[in-house]
Design a protein around this motif. Structure first.
Motif, PDB file in Angstrom:
ATOM      1  N   ILE A   9     -29.578 -13.823  28.189  1.00 28.44           N
ATOM      2  CA  ILE A   9     -30.972 -13.843  28.630  1.00 28.44           C
ATOM      3  C   ILE A   9     -31.053 -13.924  30.148  1.00 28.44           C
ATOM      4  O   ILE A   9     -31.889 -13.265  30.777  1.00 28.44           O
ATOM      5  CB  ILE A   9     -31.720 -15.023  27.980  1.00 28.44           C
ATOM      6  CG1 ILE A   9     -31.763 -14.835  26.463  1.00 28.44           C
ATOM      7  CG2 ILE A   9     -33.140 -15.142  28.535  1.00 28.44           C
ATOM      8  CD1 ILE A   9     -32.257 -16.048  25.706  1.00 28.44           C
ATOM      9  N   GLU A  62     -30.402 -10.486  31.466  1.00 27.11           N
ATOM     10  CA  GLU A  62     -31.483  -9.539  31.159  1.00 27.11           C
ATOM     11  C   GLU A  62     -32.734  -9.797  31.987  1.00 27.11           C
ATOM     12  O   GLU A  62     -33.462  -8.861  32.325  1.00 27.11           O
ATOM     13  CB  GLU A  62     -31.835  -9.621  29.669  1.00 27.11           C
ATOM     14  CG  GLU A  62     -30.766  -9.053  28.749  1.00 27.11           C
ATOM     15  CD  GLU A  62     -31.117  -9.237  27.287  1.00 27.11           C
ATOM     16  OE1 GLU A  62     -32.150  -9.901  26.994  1.00 27.11           O
ATOM     17  OE2 GLU A  62     -30.363  -8.739  26.434  1.00 27.11           O
ATOM     18  N   THR A  63     -32.997 -11.057  32.305  1.00 28.28           N
ATOM     19  CA  THR A  63     -34.243 -11.413  32.985  1.00 28.28           C
ATOM     20  C   THR A  63     -34.077 -11.667  34.477  1.00 28.28           C
ATOM     21  O   THR A  63     -35.069 -11.858  35.183  1.00 28.28           O
ATOM     22  CB  THR A  63     -34.861 -12.673  32.351  1.00 28.28           C
ATOM     23  OG1 THR A  63     -33.958 -13.782  32.509  1.00 28.28           O
ATOM     24  CG2 THR A  63     -35.149 -12.447  30.872  1.00 28.28           C
ATOM     25  N   PHE A 104     -32.649 -14.350  35.693  1.00 27.74           N
ATOM     26  CA  PHE A 104     -32.953 -15.776  35.799  1.00 27.74           C
ATOM     27  C   PHE A 104     -32.279 -16.409  37.006  1.00 27.74           C
ATOM     28  O   PHE A 104     -31.085 -16.194  37.264  1.00 27.74           O
ATOM     29  CB  PHE A 104     -32.497 -16.488  34.521  1.00 27.74           C
ATOM     30  CG  PHE A 104     -32.608 -17.979  34.564  1.00 27.74           C
ATOM     31  CD1 PHE A 104     -33.841 -18.602  34.502  1.00 27.74           C
ATOM     32  CD2 PHE A 104     -31.468 -18.776  34.659  1.00 27.74           C
ATOM     33  CE1 PHE A 104     -33.951 -19.986  34.536  1.00 27.74           C
ATOM     34  CE2 PHE A 104     -31.567 -20.159  34.677  1.00 27.74           C
ATOM     35  CZ  PHE A 104     -32.812 -20.763  34.620  1.00 27.74           C
ATOM     36  N   GLU A 109     -42.121 -17.684  36.114  1.00 28.73           N
ATOM     37  CA  GLU A 109     -41.930 -17.316  34.713  1.00 28.73           C
ATOM     38  C   GLU A 109     -40.484 -17.451  34.231  1.00 28.73           C
ATOM     39  O   GLU A 109     -40.204 -17.313  33.052  1.00 28.73           O
ATOM     40  CB  GLU A 109     -42.388 -15.862  34.492  1.00 28.73           C
ATOM     41  CG  GLU A 109     -43.830 -15.592  34.910  1.00 28.73           C
ATOM     42  CD  GLU A 109     -44.829 -16.337  34.052  1.00 28.73           C
ATOM     43  OE1 GLU A 109     -44.536 -16.610  32.880  1.00 28.73           O
ATOM     44  OE2 GLU A 109     -45.920 -16.665  34.579  1.00 28.73           O
ATOM     45  N   GLY A 110     -39.549 -17.738  35.142  1.00 28.30           N
ATOM     46  CA  GLY A 110     -38.134 -17.639  34.821  1.00 28.30           C
ATOM     47  C   GLY A 110     -37.644 -18.512  33.697  1.00 28.30           C
ATOM     48  O   GLY A 110     -36.744 -18.130  32.949  1.00 28.30           O
ATOM     49  N   PRO A 158     -38.215 -17.521  28.920  1.00 31.96           N
ATOM     50  CA  PRO A 158     -37.378 -16.837  27.919  1.00 31.96           C
ATOM     51  C   PRO A 158     -36.227 -17.697  27.414  1.00 31.96           C
ATOM     52  O   PRO A 158     -35.918 -17.686  26.214  1.00 31.96           O
ATOM     53  CB  PRO A 158     -36.878 -15.594  28.684  1.00 31.96           C
ATOM     54  CG  PRO A 158     -37.925 -15.337  29.712  1.00 31.96           C
ATOM     55  CD  PRO A 158     -38.377 -16.702  30.150  1.00 31.96           C
TER      56      PRO A 158
END
Length: 338
Positions: free
Chosen positions: A9, A12-13, A15, A314-315, A318
Motif C-alpha cells: 500500500i 501504491e499510494t 505513503f 490523506e496518506g 489506506p
C-alpha cells in the motif's frame, strides 16, 4: 503478511510516514517511509515527530480529567464560572463534561466539514502567527452563536477543546502546554511529544504537505487544546499501556472517558476525548488536517496497538483501513479521517 501488505500500500499510494504495530508495548512491526522534508530529501525515520492534529484531543481530555481527580475542576463545572464575561455566546449551562464529549452545542470557529483533501482552503480566521498561546484564541472563539442546547446532541467541535484549554489555564495559572507535558506526557513517558512551533520545527520533525506545498499557512503556528501536538509512533506505544494501567489518571476515570456517550455514525461512537469503533472493543485517537493524517488504535483486551501517521492530509487512511481489516475484532470499523 502484514509487512507485505503495508509495503504494498505504501508503494501504491506514495505513503510518507510511519507505521507501527505493537502488543503490550512490544513492537511487532515498525517501518518508516518517504520524506520528512521533500526539499532537502530528508527521510522519515522511526523517531520522526509528526503533527497529529486532533489526536491531541485525547491528551487535552486527560489533562482536564487529571484536574478533576485533583479537585481543581469538576465534570459539572460550568464554563461560565471560569470564563466570566468572556465568550458571552456560550450557554451558561455548558459544562466541562459537555465540552469533553462534544455535546456543548457551542459555535465552531474551525469547521472540519469544510476540509477537502488536497484542496484544503486557508480556513483560519486570523494569521497563523497570531495563534501562539491559549489566550490568543479568545477573539477567534467569540462571535459564534450557540448551535443547540447543551447535552441535547453531538457535534464535533474544535472550539470546545480550545475552551477546555482556556479553562485549565485559568483555574491553575499554568500554561496549557505545560499542563499537558507535566500531567499527561511525563507520566506516560511520551518523551518526544511536544507542542512545537511550525516556524521552529527542530530536529527529526516532519513538515506537513498539501500537494506540493507545505501547510505552514494553514495551521496555527503552535497547536492548542484542539490539535497540533507533535509526536512519534513510539510515544503511542508507551501511551496506551500507561493509560490503561492508570499511570495518567486512575483506571475508573479511564473507564469514564472510554464509555460511549454519543453516536457519531453507525461505525463510531465517542466518549470523552476518545473515539470508540463500534463492535471492536477498540479505543482510538485520530487526527486530520491540512498536511496531517494520524490514527492510533488500541485494543485494551489484547494489548494490541497500531499507529499510522503521515505528513499529508490523506496518506494514513489506506493503510489504517487495511490494518483495521487485518487486526480488528470486526473489520471495517473506520473509513477515513474527519
Amino acid at each position: 503478511m502484514l509487512a507485505e501488505e503495508v509495503d504494498r500500500i505504501a508503494a501504491e499510494t506514495g505513503f510518507a510516514g510511519v507505521v507501527s504495530v505493537d502488543r503490550r508495548a512490544e513492537v511487532e512491526f515498525a517501518r518508516a517511509y518517504g520524506c520528512a522534508h521533500r526539499g532537502y530529501q530528508v527521510a522519515n525515520t522511526l523517531d520522526t515527530r509528526f503533527a497529529i492534529a486532533s489526536g491531541t484531543k485525547g491528551l487535552t481530555a486527560l489533562a482536564v480529567m487529571s484536574l478533576v481527580v485533583d479537585g481543581v475542576l469538576e465534570l459539572d463545572t460550568t464554563a461560565r464560572s471560569v470564563l466570566g464575561s468572556d465568550l458571552p455566546l456560550i450557554d451558561d449551562a455548558v459544562t466541562v463534561e459537555h465540552l469533553l464529549g462534544h455535546r456543548s452545542g457551542i459555535g465552531e470557529f474551525y469547521a472540519e466539514e469544510d476540509l477537502d483533501g488536497a484542496e484544503l482552503p486557508y480556513t483560519l480566521p486570523v494569521g497563523p502567527h497570531e495563534l501562539v498561546n491559549t489566550e490568543d484564541y479568545v477573539e477567534v472563539l467569540d462571535g459564534h452563536p450557540q448551535q443547540f442546547a447543551p447535552d441535547t446532541g453531538f457535534s464535533y467541535c474544535n472550539g470546545g477543546y480550545v475552551v477546555l484549554a482556556l479553562i485549565t489555564e485559568r483555574v491553575t495559572g499554568t500554561p496549557f502546554h505545560t499542563l499537558v507535558r507535566e500531567r499527561v506526557c511525563a507520566p506516560a513517558e511520551m518523551t518526544s511529544t511536544e507542542f512545537l512551533r511550525t516556524d521552529e520545527p527542530g530536529p527529526r520533525t516532519a513538515v506537513g504537505y498539501i500537494g506540493e506545498r507545505t501547510n505552514v499557512f494553514h495551521l496555527p503556528v503552535r497547536g492548542n487544546g484542539d490539535g497540533g501536538v507533535y509526536s512519534t509512533t513510539s510515544d503511542f506505544t508507551a501511551f496506551w499501556p500507561a493509560l490503561f494501567e492508570g499511570a495518567i489518571v486512575p483506571i475508573d476515570r479511564v473507564a469514564t472517558m472510554t464509555r460511549s456517550r454519543s453516536e457519531y455514525d453507525e461505525k463510531l461512537h465517542y466518549g470523552l476525548g476518545f473515539w470508540l469503533p463500534v463492535g471492536t472493543g477498540n479505543v482510538m485517537l485520530e487526527g486530520y488536517d491540512a498536511g496531517v493524517s494520524f490514527r492510533s488504535t488500541h485494543q485494551p483486551e489484547s494489548g494490541l496497538t497500531y499507529t499510522v501517521v503521515a505528513n499529508d492530509s490523506e496518506g494514513a487512511w489506506p493503510i489504517t483501513r487495511r490494518l483495521s481489516e487485518l487486526l480488528d475484532h470486526s473489520s471495517g470499523s473506520g473509513s477515513g479521517g474527519r
